[in-house]
Design a protein around this motif. Sequence first.
Motif, mmCIF file in Angstrom:
data_model
loop_
_atom_site.group_PDB
_atom_site.id
_atom_site.type_symbol
_atom_site.label_atom_id
_atom_site.label_comp_id
_atom_site.label_asym_id
_atom_site.label_seq_id
_atom_site.Cartn_x
_atom_site.Cartn_y
_atom_site.Cartn_z
ATOM 1 N N ALA A 79 0.844 -1.196 0.000
ATOM 2 C CA ALA A 79 0.000 0.000 0.000
ATOM 3 C C ALA A 79 0.877 1.243 0.000
ATOM 4 N N VAL A 80 0.471 2.250 -0.778
ATOM 5 C CA VAL A 80 1.244 3.491 -0.926
ATOM 6 C C VAL A 80 0.279 4.667 -0.946
ATOM 7 N N THR A 81 0.605 5.736 -0.211
ATOM 8 C CA THR A 81 -0.177 6.972 -0.273
ATOM 9 C C THR A 81 0.567 7.984 -1.136
ATOM 10 N N LEU A 82 -0.102 8.515 -2.149
ATOM 11 C CA LEU A 82 0.548 9.369 -3.139
ATOM 12 C C LEU A 82 0.737 10.815 -2.695
ATOM 13 N N SER A 83 0.237 11.176 -1.514
ATOM 14 C CA SER A 83 0.378 12.548 -1.034
ATOM 15 C C SER A 83 1.552 12.715 -0.071
ATOM 16 N N THR A 84 2.341 11.662 0.139
ATOM 17 C CA THR A 84 3.356 11.709 1.198
ATOM 18 C C THR A 84 4.754 12.098 0.710
ATOM 19 N N ASP A 85 4.927 12.285 -0.592
ATOM 20 C CA ASP A 85 6.246 12.632 -1.134
ATOM 21 C C ASP A 85 6.224 14.089 -1.601
ATOM 22 N N PRO A 86 6.688 15.029 -0.769
ATOM 23 C CA PRO A 86 6.600 16.444 -1.148
ATOM 24 C C PRO A 86 7.445 16.806 -2.367
ATOM 25 N N THR A 87 8.548 16.088 -2.568
ATOM 26 C CA THR A 87 9.385 16.383 -3.736
ATOM 27 C C THR A 87 8.640 16.069 -5.021
ATOM 28 N N THR A 88 8.032 14.883 -5.085
ATOM 29 C CA THR A 88 7.282 14.501 -6.277
ATOM 30 C C THR A 88 6.057 15.391 -6.461
ATOM 31 N N LEU A 89 5.329 15.659 -5.372
ATOM 32 C CA LEU A 89 4.134 16.497 -5.467
ATOM 33 C C LEU A 89 4.465 17.888 -6.006
ATOM 34 N N ALA A 93 3.340 19.566 -9.517
ATOM 35 C CA ALA A 93 2.541 20.785 -9.424
ATOM 36 C C ALA A 93 3.224 21.960 -10.126
ATOM 37 N N ASN A 94 4.543 22.034 -10.009
ATOM 38 C CA ASN A 94 5.298 23.133 -10.615
ATOM 39 C C ASN A 94 5.458 22.964 -12.123
ATOM 40 N N ASP A 95 5.786 21.745 -12.542
ATOM 41 C CA ASP A 95 6.079 21.510 -13.952
ATOM 42 C C ASP A 95 4.828 21.283 -14.791
ATOM 43 N N TYR A 96 3.758 20.817 -14.166
ATOM 44 C CA TYR A 96 2.507 20.566 -14.876
ATOM 45 C C TYR A 96 1.396 21.410 -14.241
ATOM 46 N N SER A 97 0.704 20.857 -13.260
ATOM 47 C CA SER A 97 -0.308 21.614 -12.522
ATOM 48 C C SER A 97 -0.671 20.829 -11.277
ATOM 49 N N TYR A 98 -1.294 21.521 -10.309
ATOM 50 C CA TYR A 98 -1.714 20.824 -9.097
ATOM 51 C C TYR A 98 -2.775 19.775 -9.411
ATOM 52 N N ASP A 99 -3.563 20.022 -10.447
ATOM 53 C CA ASP A 99 -4.581 19.042 -10.826
ATOM 54 C C ASP A 99 -3.973 17.695 -11.207
ATOM 55 N N GLU A 100 -2.706 17.682 -11.595
ATOM 56 C CA GLU A 100 -2.049 16.466 -12.083
ATOM 57 C C GLU A 100 -1.249 15.728 -11.008
ATOM 58 N N VAL A 101 -1.214 16.238 -9.768
ATOM 59 C CA VAL A 101 -0.262 15.679 -8.793
ATOM 60 C C VAL A 101 -0.487 14.205 -8.485
ATOM 61 N N PHE A 102 -1.729 13.733 -8.548
ATOM 62 C CA PHE A 102 -1.983 12.314 -8.301
ATOM 63 C C PHE A 102 -2.103 11.529 -9.597
ATOM 64 N N ALA A 103 -2.722 12.117 -10.606
ATOM 65 C CA ALA A 103 -2.924 11.403 -11.874
ATOM 66 C C ALA A 103 -1.597 11.004 -12.509
ATOM 67 N N ARG A 104 -0.613 11.889 -12.454
ATOM 68 C CA ARG A 104 0.676 11.553 -13.072
ATOM 69 C C ARG A 104 1.358 10.409 -12.328
ATOM 70 N N GLN A 105 1.238 10.392 -11.008
ATOM 71 C CA GLN A 105 1.794 9.271 -10.238
ATOM 72 C C GLN A 105 1.060 7.967 -10.556
ATOM 73 N N VAL A 106 -0.263 8.058 -10.675
ATOM 74 C CA VAL A 106 -1.051 6.871 -11.005
ATOM 75 C C VAL A 106 -0.623 6.313 -12.360
ATOM 76 N N ARG A 107 -0.433 7.203 -13.336
ATOM 77 C CA ARG A 107 -0.021 6.727 -14.662
ATOM 78 C C ARG A 107 1.331 6.035 -14.613
ATOM 79 N N GLY A 108 2.197 6.489 -13.729
ATOM 80 C CA GLY A 108 3.532 5.899 -13.640
ATOM 81 C C GLY A 108 3.588 4.630 -12.816
ATOM 82 N N LEU A 109 2.642 4.461 -11.895
ATOM 83 C CA LEU A 109 2.738 3.367 -10.931
ATOM 84 C C LEU A 109 1.669 2.288 -11.072
ATOM 85 N N ALA A 110 0.429 2.681 -11.283
ATOM 86 C CA ALA A 110 -0.681 1.720 -11.214
ATOM 87 C C ALA A 110 -0.688 0.787 -12.409
ATOM 88 N N ARG A 111 -0.971 -0.474 -12.123
ATOM 89 C CA ARG A 111 -1.027 -1.512 -13.143
ATOM 90 C C ARG A 111 -2.371 -2.224 -13.066
#
Length: 200
Positions: A79-89, A93-111
Amino acid sequence: MSEIAGDWMSRQLKEHIAVAEAGEELMPALHRIGAMLCSAFAAGHILYTFGNGGSAADAQHFTGEIIGHYSRDRRPLGAVTLSTDPTTLTCIANDYSYDEVFARQVRGLARPGDVVAGFTTSGMSPNIVLALEAARAAGATTVLFGGGDGGAAREHADHCLLSPSTSTPRIQEFHTFMLHVLSEIVDSWADGTPEDVIAP
């Protein structure tokens, strides 16, 4: 204590009790989702959780109960919580948008076969909605912990656990109850005693 304060606290307690009583209708859904989580963990899949503010705390709470344990000594589960890594968040948020902070992680991790659970009291937070949408596209099973009618997030949820309230405190209070029930179902399965909790 003033009479006004006493009246206010009594009203809060009565609202809490009313939500808990109305929440009994969610017991079959909790049973189904608990069984689904057990099947996912049995197959080696991962639970990903996320939320904003108090809902982020609920997401972390759920992950802690799963990767640690709830009430029984058993093996750790993924189990992993996607809000716990401030560097990634902040990177996303800076390079894309805050709206993408979880979706981009999901695309990279979820199978396919993984479980992705979003916590949102309004159901309207764009970063939650987009992440659930991304999870479905990745082939993961999506679970919404929400309230009221579930908002826009409901459209992307395979399973909905909606607290029967539109009040943020009452919604979050029942989220805690539901994640505790699910944690006990998972614990009982993982330690080999599902008959304690899950009816045959």
